[in-house]
Design a protein around this motif. Structure first.
Motif, PDB file in Angstrom:
ATOM      1  N   GLY A  70     -21.791   0.862  22.341  1.00  0.00           N
ATOM      2  CA  GLY A  70     -21.485   1.682  23.506  1.00  0.00           C
ATOM      3  C   GLY A  70     -20.021   1.627  23.905  1.00  0.00           C
ATOM      4  N   VAL A  71     -19.151   1.679  22.913  1.00  0.00           N
ATOM      5  CA  VAL A  71     -17.710   1.626  23.172  1.00  0.00           C
ATOM      6  C   VAL A  71     -17.020   2.805  22.488  1.00  0.00           C
ATOM      7  CG1 VAL A  71     -17.632  -0.887  23.387  1.00  0.00           C
ATOM      8  CG2 VAL A  71     -17.277   0.147  21.160  1.00  0.00           C
ATOM      9  N   ARG A  72     -15.787   3.045  22.926  1.00  0.00           N
ATOM     10  CA  ARG A  72     -14.895   3.984  22.241  1.00  0.00           C
ATOM     11  C   ARG A  72     -13.870   3.133  21.524  1.00  0.00           C
ATOM     12  NH1 ARG A  72     -12.199   6.808  26.883  1.00  0.00           N
ATOM     13  NH2 ARG A  72     -12.658   4.825  27.807  1.00  0.00           N
ATOM     14  N   ILE A  73     -13.697   3.366  20.250  1.00  0.00           N
ATOM     15  CA  ILE A  73     -12.750   2.580  19.459  1.00  0.00           C
ATOM     16  C   ILE A  73     -11.643   3.491  18.969  1.00  0.00           C
ATOM     17  CG2 ILE A  73     -12.418   1.171  17.396  1.00  0.00           C
ATOM     18  CD1 ILE A  73     -15.353   0.325  17.675  1.00  0.00           C
ATOM     19  N   SER A  74     -10.409   3.052  19.175  1.00  0.00           N
ATOM     20  CA  SER A  74      -9.278   3.819  18.659  1.00  0.00           C
ATOM     21  C   SER A  74      -8.366   2.906  17.850  1.00  0.00           C
ATOM     22  CB  SER A  74      -8.496   4.472  19.802  1.00  0.00           C
ATOM     23  OG  SER A  74      -7.933   3.489  20.638  1.00  0.00           O
ATOM     24  N   LEU A  75      -7.823   3.474  16.820  1.00  0.00           N
ATOM     25  CA  LEU A  75      -6.887   2.759  15.963  1.00  0.00           C
ATOM     26  C   LEU A  75      -5.520   3.362  16.205  1.00  0.00           C
ATOM     27  CD1 LEU A  75      -6.623   0.658  13.661  1.00  0.00           C
ATOM     28  CD2 LEU A  75      -6.863   2.545  12.063  1.00  0.00           C
ATOM     29  N   GLY A  76      -4.567   2.527  16.583  1.00  0.00           N
ATOM     30  CA  GLY A  76      -3.222   3.009  16.868  1.00  0.00           C
ATOM     31  C   GLY A  76      -2.455   3.330  15.597  1.00  0.00           C
ATOM     32  N   THR A  77      -1.174   3.435  15.736  1.00  0.00           N
ATOM     33  CA  THR A  77      -0.296   3.733  14.608  1.00  0.00           C
ATOM     34  C   THR A  77      -0.428   2.644  13.545  1.00  0.00           C
ATOM     35  OG1 THR A  77       1.256   4.804  16.087  1.00  0.00           O
ATOM     36  CG2 THR A  77       2.103   4.138  13.935  1.00  0.00           C
ATOM     37  N   ILE A  78      -0.548   3.073  12.307  1.00  0.00           N
ATOM     38  CA  ILE A  78      -0.635   2.124  11.196  1.00  0.00           C
ATOM     39  C   ILE A  78       0.753   1.904  10.626  1.00  0.00           C
ATOM     40  CG2 ILE A  78      -1.540   1.741   8.874  1.00  0.00           C
ATOM     41  CD1 ILE A  78      -3.970   3.394   9.637  1.00  0.00           C
ATOM     42  N   ARG A  79       1.124   0.649  10.524  1.00  0.00           N
ATOM     43  CA  ARG A  79       2.375   0.280   9.866  1.00  0.00           C
ATOM     44  C   ARG A  79       1.992  -0.383   8.548  1.00  0.00           C
ATOM     45  NH1 ARG A  79       2.354  -0.612  15.009  1.00  0.00           N
ATOM     46  NH2 ARG A  79       3.964   0.183  16.359  1.00  0.00           N
ATOM     47  N   PHE A  80       2.698  -0.066   7.494  1.00  0.00           N
ATOM     48  CA  PHE A  80       2.309  -0.617   6.200  1.00  0.00           C
ATOM     49  C   PHE A  80       3.522  -0.903   5.335  1.00  0.00           C
ATOM     50  CE2 PHE A  80       2.585   3.915   5.682  1.00  0.00           C
ATOM     51  CZ  PHE A  80       3.083   4.107   4.399  1.00  0.00           C
ATOM     52  N   ASP A  81       3.297  -1.784   4.368  1.00  0.00           N
ATOM     53  CA  ASP A  81       4.289  -2.071   3.342  1.00  0.00           C
ATOM     54  C   ASP A  81       3.522  -2.316   2.041  1.00  0.00           C
ATOM     55  OD1 ASP A  81       3.294  -4.685   3.491  1.00  0.00           O
ATOM     56  OD2 ASP A  81       4.950  -5.387   4.740  1.00  0.00           O
ATOM     57  N   SER A  97       2.403  -4.954   0.710  1.00  0.00           N
ATOM     58  CA  SER A  97       1.378  -5.994   0.715  1.00  0.00           C
ATOM     59  C   SER A  97       0.188  -5.711   1.630  1.00  0.00           C
ATOM     60  CB  SER A  97       2.001  -7.340   1.101  1.00  0.00           C
ATOM     61  OG  SER A  97       2.523  -7.274   2.409  1.00  0.00           O
ATOM     62  N   GLY A  98       0.261  -4.695   2.485  1.00  0.00           N
ATOM     63  CA  GLY A  98      -0.877  -4.422   3.367  1.00  0.00           C
ATOM     64  C   GLY A  98      -0.511  -3.524   4.527  1.00  0.00           C
ATOM     65  N   LEU A  99      -1.380  -3.542   5.545  1.00  0.00           N
ATOM     66  CA  LEU A  99      -1.130  -2.709   6.720  1.00  0.00           C
ATOM     67  C   LEU A  99      -1.501  -3.459   7.990  1.00  0.00           C
ATOM     68  CD1 LEU A  99      -4.098  -1.548   7.864  1.00  0.00           C
ATOM     69  CD2 LEU A  99      -3.931  -0.231   5.790  1.00  0.00           C
ATOM     70  N   ARG A 100      -0.998  -2.959   9.145  1.00  0.00           N
ATOM     71  CA  ARG A 100      -1.305  -3.516  10.453  1.00  0.00           C
ATOM     72  C   ARG A 100      -1.420  -2.367  11.432  1.00  0.00           C
ATOM     73  NH1 ARG A 100       2.864  -5.089   8.118  1.00  0.00           N
ATOM     74  NH2 ARG A 100       4.701  -4.248   9.014  1.00  0.00           N
ATOM     75  N   ALA A 101      -2.304  -2.576  12.410  1.00  0.00           N
ATOM     76  CA  ALA A 101      -2.488  -1.554  13.440  1.00  0.00           C
ATOM     77  C   ALA A 101      -3.118  -2.208  14.659  1.00  0.00           C
ATOM     78  CB  ALA A 101      -3.384  -0.432  12.932  1.00  0.00           C
ATOM     79  N   LYS A 102      -2.938  -1.583  15.796  1.00  0.00           N
ATOM     80  CA  LYS A 102      -3.565  -2.030  17.027  1.00  0.00           C
ATOM     81  C   LYS A 102      -4.884  -1.291  17.157  1.00  0.00           C
ATOM     82  CE  LYS A 102      -2.942  -1.977  22.022  1.00  0.00           C
ATOM     83  NZ  LYS A 102      -2.085  -1.525  23.115  1.00  0.00           N
ATOM     84  N   MET A 145       0.840  -1.182   0.000  1.00  0.00           N
ATOM     85  CA  MET A 145       0.000   0.000   0.000  1.00  0.00           C
ATOM     86  C   MET A 145       0.884   1.243   0.000  1.00  0.00           C
ATOM     87  SD  MET A 145      -3.075  -0.982   2.628  1.00  0.00           S
ATOM     88  CE  MET A 145      -4.299   0.071   1.909  1.00  0.00           C
ATOM     89  N   LYS A 146       0.362   2.270  -0.535  1.00  0.00           N
ATOM     90  CA  LYS A 146       1.073   3.550  -0.574  1.00  0.00           C
ATOM     91  C   LYS A 146       0.570   4.436   0.561  1.00  0.00           C
ATOM     92  CE  LYS A 146       3.112   2.481  -4.401  1.00  0.00           C
ATOM     93  NZ  LYS A 146       4.186   1.570  -4.195  1.00  0.00           N
ATOM     94  N   LYS A 147       1.340   5.465   0.886  1.00  0.00           N
ATOM     95  CA  LYS A 147       1.025   6.350   2.004  1.00  0.00           C
ATOM     96  C   LYS A 147      -0.359   6.989   1.848  1.00  0.00           C
ATOM     97  CE  LYS A 147       3.161   9.897   4.842  1.00  0.00           C
ATOM     98  NZ  LYS A 147       4.367  10.699   5.071  1.00  0.00           N
ATOM     99  N   GLN A 148      -0.699   7.434   0.648  1.00  0.00           N
ATOM    100  CA  GLN A 148      -2.001   8.074   0.427  1.00  0.00           C
ATOM    101  C   GLN A 148      -3.146   7.087   0.647  1.00  0.00           C
ATOM    102  OE1 GLN A 148      -2.522  11.324   0.131  1.00  0.00           O
ATOM    103  NE2 GLN A 148      -4.674  10.810   0.306  1.00  0.00           N
ATOM    104  N   GLU A 149      -2.959   5.819   0.240  1.00  0.00           N
ATOM    105  CA  GLU A 149      -3.982   4.796   0.480  1.00  0.00           C
ATOM    106  C   GLU A 149      -4.206   4.587   1.968  1.00  0.00           C
ATOM    107  OE1 GLU A 149      -3.969   1.401  -2.846  1.00  0.00           O
ATOM    108  OE2 GLU A 149      -2.000   1.719  -1.900  1.00  0.00           O
ATOM    109  N   VAL A 150      -3.140   4.587   2.737  1.00  0.00           N
ATOM    110  CA  VAL A 150      -3.239   4.399   4.184  1.00  0.00           C
ATOM    111  C   VAL A 150      -3.978   5.575   4.818  1.00  0.00           C
ATOM    112  CG1 VAL A 150      -1.922   4.156   6.331  1.00  0.00           C
ATOM    113  CG2 VAL A 150      -1.200   2.930   4.281  1.00  0.00           C
TER     114      VAL A 150
END
Length: 64
Positions: free
Chosen positions: A25-36, A38-43, A1-6
């Protein structure tokens, strides 16, 4: 993936998450996205309770 896609993914994720937060009834947060190429990962974290108001620098005035 490219930076703009992320960047686009994160924005779209926030829109989709708003519905889930209201439904469960929850708060959802997405942590730092790491990508290359082939895809991305995040907490992701979901915490029971009302959303906490998040402030940024524009909410404050020098001298307050």
């Amino acid at each position: 993936m490219k930076k703009q896609e992320v960047k686009s993914f994160r924005g779209d994720f926030q829109k989709a998450v708003a519905q889930l937060e209201a439904q469960y009834g929850v708060r959802i947060s997405l942590g730092t996205i790491r990508f290359d190429d082939s895809g991305l990962r995040a907490k992701m974290e979901a915490i029971k309770g009302d959303a906490v108001e998040v402030f940024d620098k524009d909410d404050f005035v020098v001298g307050e």
